[in-house]
Design a protein around this motif. Structure first.
Motif, PDB file in Angstrom:
ATOM      1  N   LEU A 115       0.974  -1.294   0.025  1.00  0.00           N
ATOM      2  CA  LEU A 115       0.139   0.090   0.058  1.00  0.00           C
ATOM      3  C   LEU A 115       0.940   1.242  -0.030  1.00  0.00           C
ATOM      4  O   LEU A 115       1.532   1.609   0.808  1.00  0.00           O
ATOM      5  CB  LEU A 115      -0.907  -0.096   1.318  1.00  0.00           C
ATOM      6  N   ALA A 118       2.379   3.414   3.026  1.00  0.00           N
ATOM      7  CA  ALA A 118       2.052   2.766   4.537  1.00  0.00           C
ATOM      8  C   ALA A 118       3.324   2.590   5.215  1.00  0.00           C
ATOM      9  O   ALA A 118       3.471   2.383   6.540  1.00  0.00           O
ATOM     10  CB  ALA A 118       1.521   1.156   4.213  1.00  0.00           C
ATOM     11  N   LYS A 126      -6.388   1.774   0.664  1.00  0.00           N
ATOM     12  CA  LYS A 126      -6.210   0.204   1.705  1.00  0.00           C
ATOM     13  C   LYS A 126      -6.610  -0.891   0.668  1.00  0.00           C
ATOM     14  O   LYS A 126      -6.493  -1.800   1.111  1.00  0.00           O
ATOM     15  CB  LYS A 126      -7.314   0.304   2.592  1.00  0.00           C
ATOM     16  N   ASP A 127      -6.785  -0.402  -0.683  1.00  0.00           N
ATOM     17  CA  ASP A 127      -7.309  -1.736  -1.567  1.00  0.00           C
ATOM     18  C   ASP A 127      -6.082  -2.721  -1.789  1.00  0.00           C
ATOM     19  O   ASP A 127      -5.340  -2.239  -3.153  1.00  0.00           O
ATOM     20  CB  ASP A 127      -7.798  -1.099  -2.724  1.00  0.00           C
ATOM     21  N   ILE A 128      -5.875  -3.644  -1.042  1.00  0.00           N
ATOM     22  CA  ILE A 128      -4.561  -4.313  -1.394  1.00  0.00           C
ATOM     23  C   ILE A 128      -4.610  -5.235  -2.904  1.00  0.00           C
ATOM     24  O   ILE A 128      -3.706  -5.387  -3.562  1.00  0.00           O
ATOM     25  CB  ILE A 128      -4.350  -5.457  -0.312  1.00  0.00           C
ATOM     26  N   ARG A 132      -1.834  -5.143  -5.767  1.00  0.00           N
ATOM     27  CA  ARG A 132      -1.462  -6.505  -6.322  1.00  0.00           C
ATOM     28  C   ARG A 132      -1.548  -6.116  -7.922  1.00  0.00           C
ATOM     29  O   ARG A 132      -0.558  -6.748  -8.598  1.00  0.00           O
ATOM     30  CB  ARG A 132      -2.039  -7.489  -5.819  1.00  0.00           C
ATOM     31  N   ALA A 163       3.106  -7.213   4.774  1.00  0.00           N
ATOM     32  CA  ALA A 163       1.975  -7.227   3.395  1.00  0.00           C
ATOM     33  C   ALA A 163       1.639  -5.682   3.423  1.00  0.00           C
ATOM     34  O   ALA A 163       1.253  -5.208   2.305  1.00  0.00           O
ATOM     35  CB  ALA A 163       0.777  -8.120   3.643  1.00  0.00           C
ATOM     36  N   ALA A 164       1.387  -5.021   4.585  1.00  0.00           N
ATOM     37  CA  ALA A 164       0.811  -3.615   4.295  1.00  0.00           C
ATOM     38  C   ALA A 164       1.884  -2.512   3.547  1.00  0.00           C
ATOM     39  O   ALA A 164       1.585  -1.853   3.112  1.00  0.00           O
ATOM     40  CB  ALA A 164       0.310  -3.197   5.820  1.00  0.00           C
ATOM     41  N   ASP A 165       3.079  -2.879   4.201  1.00  0.00           N
ATOM     42  CA  ASP A 165       3.989  -1.805   4.070  1.00  0.00           C
ATOM     43  C   ASP A 165       5.034  -1.869   3.151  1.00  0.00           C
ATOM     44  O   ASP A 165       5.737  -1.164   2.293  1.00  0.00           O
ATOM     45  CB  ASP A 165       4.686  -1.350   5.269  1.00  0.00           C
TER      46      ASP A 165
ATOM     47  N   TRP B 200      -6.148 -10.976   6.832  1.00  0.00           N
ATOM     48  CA  TRP B 200      -6.413  -9.900   5.765  1.00  0.00           C
ATOM     49  C   TRP B 200      -5.567  -9.778   4.759  1.00  0.00           C
ATOM     50  O   TRP B 200      -6.056  -9.513   3.792  1.00  0.00           O
ATOM     51  CB  TRP B 200      -6.508  -8.480   6.609  1.00  0.00           C
ATOM     52  N   GLU B 245      -9.538  -3.813   4.889  1.00  0.00           N
ATOM     53  CA  GLU B 245     -10.874  -3.266   4.160  1.00  0.00           C
ATOM     54  C   GLU B 245     -11.975  -4.214   4.882  1.00  0.00           C
ATOM     55  O   GLU B 245     -12.480  -5.265   4.305  1.00  0.00           O
ATOM     56  CB  GLU B 245     -10.644  -3.569   2.683  1.00  0.00           C
TER      57      GLU B 245
END
Lengths: 292, 292
Positions: A115, A118, A126-128, A132, A163-165, B200, B245
């Motif tokens: 993201l 992040a 926030k839309d992972i 992707r 995964a977020a950052d 998530w 999300e």
């Protein structure tokens, strides 16, 4: 499986492992000298270290010592909140590919990004799934250029806790799905950098390593998972000090035909980065022989 | 998808969220009163809190307030280094099932355990496949008793960053594989507790939620993933403060027919556990309406 107990011919040092020594940042030239003194045949340097030292100077020093690369860290970070950001990421990856070529790296490692924002605590979205998609498109575009110049791209699945950052490709299966989509012919130009720290927990690991096969396994990284782990980024352990079944996993990797370097990449703000580099490197050699 | 914006009928409070208030441990009876004052219809209490308060006393207090359970925390921790340890774990899970029954819980949540001893930094062994086998056998044995008394078991896949020390079932897919193996008939007696904090990031999440279906989705837990995350265990965020999300995922869950509670489970040593419980509970209600 190869016998590592008699020598360290297949040990590579990711320079992040000793980028701080006794608590202080160390120039890449010093790290290369330290590796050369110990007969270490390969390293995997980071772009910022190479930039600080000068690309041509690094290439010259490596050549003088007969040290090769097991990979070049790192391209990626494709997602961005807007078109200008996406374009900037592609340009930067093109430069990373050129640098990897100058250094004669076997592959450019991709930490694909996640993201955007992040990493600074301010995710632009926030839309992972969107991230992707941007990763997919970014790799596809970079792969075109990588094919032209002949520089394989190695997607590194990062631990789900990042995964977020840092990277939204978080399992070997997901990375290989992407490889199949973008390089169906298994040309060798797109594959994975398999770091046991990120994937050791995966119940599908053995199955997916077999699926990757020789053409897709472009790099192999080791360290260990400590209990407790005190930090999500930089509390990795020396091989043998944690709970990862290193020899079992290397067996699976070598069953594919992989016969490359075992690259030590340890981020350790609280422990190894506080020790003298000589101590860290000597321990890498010892554990490469006994624990990897 | 249900509209949560007008009330908090489907909010449940996992009592870990407010087990510490203003930095101090709070008795379960106080937490139940605080929930009752706010018209919260369900909680999910922890065994140690129940034991401290007295099982029958808790059952009586809940009944007096008309508060139900959305789950009971927790059984599991099956792996052990020897036969005596494995047996002790089964006995303990049997007691947990009995307690859940007394409290009229809809399910007993299972944190299945991992490398025995790893939680104390001294793993008795490193073979995670062995731990997974012991988990399988432990669930199979517990399920026999659970069926007799009619208490569904909910496997909670934990985040891969807790694979070494807390639970070696780390993806929804893996949990559902186990459900299919041990309860092929989808009897409703074995399923999953889906906590968005743990899953998530998973690129297969939507697909696996659909696979789980109504019979397997026994509990749904929410909080949020913060950037940065400062601790692997207790730095969870309030819903809306992180990058998950939440509404998209609840949509997938409700597409299966799930119409149960949305249980707030926030471990937050650095933030929410330092605040007054009233503030935390009021914010849970507000965010349940706006962010979940």
């Amino acid at each position: 499986m190869r016998d590592f107990s008699q020598n360290h011919d297949w040990l590579s040092i990711n320079t992040a492992t000793v980028r701080k020594q006794s608590g202080a940042e160390v120039p890449l030239s010093r790290i290369i000298d330290q590796c050369a003194e110990r007969g270490i045949r390969a390293i995997s340097p980071w772009r910022d270290q190479v930039a600080a030292a000068g690309l041509d100077q690094v290439a010259k020093q490596l050549k003088a010592h007969g040290i090769g690369l097991s990979g070049y860290c790192r391209g990626g970070f494709f997602p961005a909140p807007d078109a200008a950001g996406l374009k900037a990421a592609l340009d930067d990856n093109r430069r990373a590919i050129d640098e990897a070529k100058t250094l004669n790296a076997p592959c450019l490692v991709l930490v694909v990004g996640a993201l955007p924002g992040a990493l600074d605590g301010r995710a632009a979205y926030k839309d992972i799934a969107r991230a992707r998609g941007e990763v997919r498109d970014g790799i596809a575009a970079s792969l075109e250029y990588a094919r032209q110049v002949g520089m394989p791209l190695a997607i590194e699945p990062l631990h789900p806790m990042q995964a977020a950052d840092r990277a939204c490709i978080n399992t070997l299966e997901h990375a290989l799905d992407l490889c199949d989509e973008l390089d169906a012919g298994r040309s060798g130009m797109l594959g994975v950098a398999l770091d046991i720290y990120h994937v050791w927990w995966d119940p599908k690991l053995q199955q997916q390593i077999a699926r990757a096969g020789r053409e897709r396994l472009l790099a192999y990284h080791v360290c260990d998972w400590l209990t407790p782990t005190r930090d999500l980024l930089s509390d990795r352990g020396m091989m043998g000090d944690g709970v990862v079944e290193l020899k079992k996993i290397r067996g699976w990797v070598e069953d594919t035909g992989f016969a490359g370097f075992s690259e030590v990449e340890i981020f350790s703000a609280l422990d190894w980065w506080q020790r003298p580099g000589a101590e860290t490197l000597d321990m890498c050699i010892e554990r490469h022989r006994s624990a990897v």
